[in-house]
Scaffold this motif. Structure first.
Motif, PDB file in Angstrom:
ATOM      1  N   ASN A   3      11.353 119.496  -1.247  1.00  0.00           N
ATOM      2  CA  ASN A   3      12.080 120.706  -1.607  1.00  0.00           C
ATOM      3  C   ASN A   3      13.092 120.456  -2.726  1.00  0.00           C
ATOM      4  OD1 ASN A   3      14.220 119.379  -0.272  1.00  0.00           O
ATOM      5  ND2 ASN A   3      13.807 120.466   1.644  1.00  0.00           N
ATOM      6  N   ASP A   4      12.893 119.393  -3.489  1.00  0.00           N
ATOM      7  CA  ASP A   4      13.742 119.119  -4.652  1.00  0.00           C
ATOM      8  C   ASP A   4      13.511 120.202  -5.700  1.00  0.00           C
ATOM      9  OD1 ASP A   4      15.064 118.179  -6.882  1.00  0.00           O
ATOM     10  OD2 ASP A   4      14.339 116.125  -6.686  1.00  0.00           O
ATOM     11  N   VAL A   5      14.574 120.822  -6.188  1.00  0.00           N
ATOM     12  CA  VAL A   5      14.431 121.920  -7.137  1.00  0.00           C
ATOM     13  C   VAL A   5      13.813 121.459  -8.447  1.00  0.00           C
ATOM     14  CG1 VAL A   5      16.686 121.729  -8.268  1.00  0.00           C
ATOM     15  CG2 VAL A   5      15.630 123.989  -8.003  1.00  0.00           C
ATOM     16  N   THR A   6      13.869 120.167  -8.742  1.00  0.00           N
ATOM     17  CA  THR A   6      13.285 119.659  -9.981  1.00  0.00           C
ATOM     18  C   THR A   6      11.856 119.160  -9.782  1.00  0.00           C
ATOM     19  OG1 THR A   6      14.156 117.412  -9.636  1.00  0.00           O
ATOM     20  CG2 THR A   6      15.561 118.961 -10.809  1.00  0.00           C
ATOM     21  N   GLY A   7      11.254 119.454  -8.623  1.00  0.00           N
ATOM     22  CA  GLY A   7       9.900 118.996  -8.343  1.00  0.00           C
ATOM     23  C   GLY A   7       8.839 119.823  -9.040  1.00  0.00           C
ATOM     24  N   GLU A   8       7.596 119.673  -8.582  1.00  0.00           N
ATOM     25  CA  GLU A   8       6.468 120.411  -9.161  1.00  0.00           C
ATOM     26  C   GLU A   8       6.767 121.906  -9.185  1.00  0.00           C
ATOM     27  OE1 GLU A   8       3.123 122.164  -6.885  1.00  0.00           O
ATOM     28  OE2 GLU A   8       2.090 120.337  -7.558  1.00  0.00           O
TER      29      GLU A   8
ATOM     30  N   ILE B 235       8.909 123.370 -11.364  1.00  0.00           N
ATOM     31  CA  ILE B 235      10.369 123.425 -11.496  1.00  0.00           C
ATOM     32  C   ILE B 235      10.855 124.809 -11.901  1.00  0.00           C
ATOM     33  CG2 ILE B 235      10.216 122.516 -13.856  1.00  0.00           C
ATOM     34  CD1 ILE B 235      12.964 121.265 -13.473  1.00  0.00           C
ATOM     35  N   ALA B 236      10.111 125.500 -12.769  1.00  0.00           N
ATOM     36  CA  ALA B 236      10.571 126.806 -13.247  1.00  0.00           C
ATOM     37  C   ALA B 236      10.675 127.813 -12.110  1.00  0.00           C
ATOM     38  CB  ALA B 236       9.634 127.318 -14.335  1.00  0.00           C
ATOM     39  N   THR B 237       9.639 127.868 -11.252  1.00  0.00           N
ATOM     40  CA  THR B 237       9.656 128.818 -10.148  1.00  0.00           C
ATOM     41  C   THR B 237      10.659 128.410  -9.087  1.00  0.00           C
ATOM     42  OG1 THR B 237       7.322 129.300 -10.569  1.00  0.00           O
ATOM     43  CG2 THR B 237       8.219 130.000  -8.454  1.00  0.00           C
ATOM     44  N   ARG B 238      10.741 127.125  -8.786  1.00  0.00           N
ATOM     45  CA  ARG B 238      11.736 126.651  -7.820  1.00  0.00           C
ATOM     46  C   ARG B 238      13.146 127.005  -8.288  1.00  0.00           C
ATOM     47  NH1 ARG B 238      10.143 121.257  -4.819  1.00  0.00           N
ATOM     48  NH2 ARG B 238       7.881 121.478  -4.633  1.00  0.00           N
ATOM     49  N   ALA B 239      13.432 126.721  -9.561  1.00  0.00           N
ATOM     50  CA  ALA B 239      14.770 126.992 -10.084  1.00  0.00           C
ATOM     51  C   ALA B 239      15.047 128.488 -10.168  1.00  0.00           C
ATOM     52  CB  ALA B 239      14.933 126.338 -11.451  1.00  0.00           C
TER      53      ALA B 239
END
Length: 410
Positions: A330-335, A337-341
């Motif tokens: 659940n790292d925001v910089t993971g796969e 990244i744009a959607t997570r962020a």
């Protein structure tokens, strides 16, 4: 792979650009004059394909139903709590959306477009104009270049995150394209300066490398503070939904005021870290999902297999949840990244820490306002550490992704 070509090798739309000048390449000038004449003909844009339900228009090959992007029904998140397990399989309720009349949005004179793909140039222009209309202020001169690629060949472009693919463009098309990009640069008030000659040549060399190797390019280049270049490559069978998002995402970067110039110095002084990139990408995807929501209608969603679409915020969480499930992190910089962020920024919006409107109109990127989102900001740290705490709530008639009450009320 055979790809439909437009009647001219290049479809360049100069949105009433203020740049003048001439080119040493007679083929380039002739191509530009021909495309300008085509752009002046009103019959070429009377029927924008993106807003007409496919039941009344023969769909282009680029609008194949997105079987690869249909939201998974089993997606969960790091906090997969659910409520009211459905006892029936009733069709989810939808909200009727009135189609956006893209013809109402005028051409932006600061956006030029060279289209070597099979996608109608009028579609790309309409989407670009609509995205541009959202901005509170538009200052940069932008050139967008789009082209088709074929099947993957399994290689990589050195130094860039681009894979190699079958090259669809001919060598003469590539040569002419490079000549037209160079002409656009020379006519720009910044990139055309003598002291930018080395910069121009370096950029053009990179573009040629990408083109000649069939790079699946997706990039925004901040050439100068107010000179931006967007290059995009896609397969002819990319679903329209994804292509719209692709273009709008990269354009948002070109609209962002603070990616070049003094703001970068401010961020460097604060200590640039991995989350700076996350904020930039997250804002672009946030804008993309909400803008795409206006372009597509319920009828479009039915035809493209998105019956369960509930809205942009819901869709962001669902896609991010799928990424968490695939990667186990659940790292925001993971796969993705744009959607997570983007979900991280949505949490800040719902908590009242960030303005939804400022992201959509681009003012979030004015005066280096985003520099406040750093590790010394407790609100940003909270959002970064809790962005993934959402759930899917489901009953017999509805299904919704939302943040946990414990996160929103904390």
């Amino acid at each position: 792979m055979n790809v439909k070509k437009t009647s001219a090798l290049l479809a360049l739309l100069l949105f009433a650009s203020s740049c003048g000048g001439t080119s040493d390449n007679p083929d380039s000038s002739a191509a530009i004059e021909k495309i300008e004449a085509q752009a002046a003909t009103p019959t070429t844009t009377t029927t924008p394909t993106t807003t007409t339900p496919p039941t009344t228009t023969t769909p282009p090959t680029t609008t194949t139903p997105p079987t690869t992007t249909t939201p998974p029904t089993t997606t969960t998140t790091a906090t997969p709590t659910t409520t009211a397990t459905p006892t029936t399989t009733a069709t989810p309720t939808t909200t009727t959306r009135v189609p956006v009349n893209l013809d109402l949005y005028p051409d932006n004179s600061k956006i030029d477009l060279i289209n070597l793909s099979a996608t109608p140039t009028s579609d790309l222009r309409n989407w670009a104009n609509f995205a541009s209309s959202k901005m509170a202020e538009r200052t940069a001169n932008i050139l967008v270049v789009g082209y088709n690629i074929g099947e993957s060949t399994g290689g990589e472009i050195p130094g860039m995150p681009f894979g190699t693919h079958e090259v669809i463009l001919s060598q003469s098309e590539i040569d002419l394209l490079i000549a037209q990009i160079e002409e656009w640069m020379i006519n720009d008030s910044c990139m055309g300066r003598d002291d930018q000659r080395g910069h121009r040549n370096g950029e053009l060399e990179s573009y040629r490398l990408w083109l000649e190797n069939g790079g699946d390019v997706s990039t925004h280049r901040g050439l100068c503070e107010e000179t931006r270049f967007v290059m995009m490559a896609w397969r002819d069978d990319m679903p329209t939904w994804d292509l719209q998002n692709f273009l709008v995402h990269e354009l948002y970067h070109a609209f962002q005021h603070d990616l070049e110039g003094d703001c970068n110095d401010i961020i460097d002084q604060q200590g640039r870290d991995e989350y700076v990139h996350a904020v930039v990408e997250g804002a672009a995807d946030y804008f993309t999902f909400f803008t795409g929501d206006e372009i597509y209608t319920d009828e479009n969603r039915r035809n493209y297999g998105r019956l369960e679409y509930r809205g942009p915020a819901d869709s962001l969480m669902k896609e991010a949840g799928g990424s968490i499930e695939r990667t186990g992190t659940n790292d925001v910089t993971g796969e993705g990244i744009a959607t997570r962020a983007a979900v991280m920024l949505r949490l800040m919006v719902e908590k009242g820490w960030l303005s939804h409107e400022s992201i959509l109109d681009g003012s979030f990127n004015h005066n280096c306002a985003r520099a406040d989102l750093n590790s010394s900001n407790p609100d940003f740290v909270f959002a970064r550490e809790n962005w993934f705490r959402f759930e899917v709530v489901q009953n017999t008639n509805n299904r919704e992704w939302r943040f946990l009450d414990s996160v929103l009320n904390n």
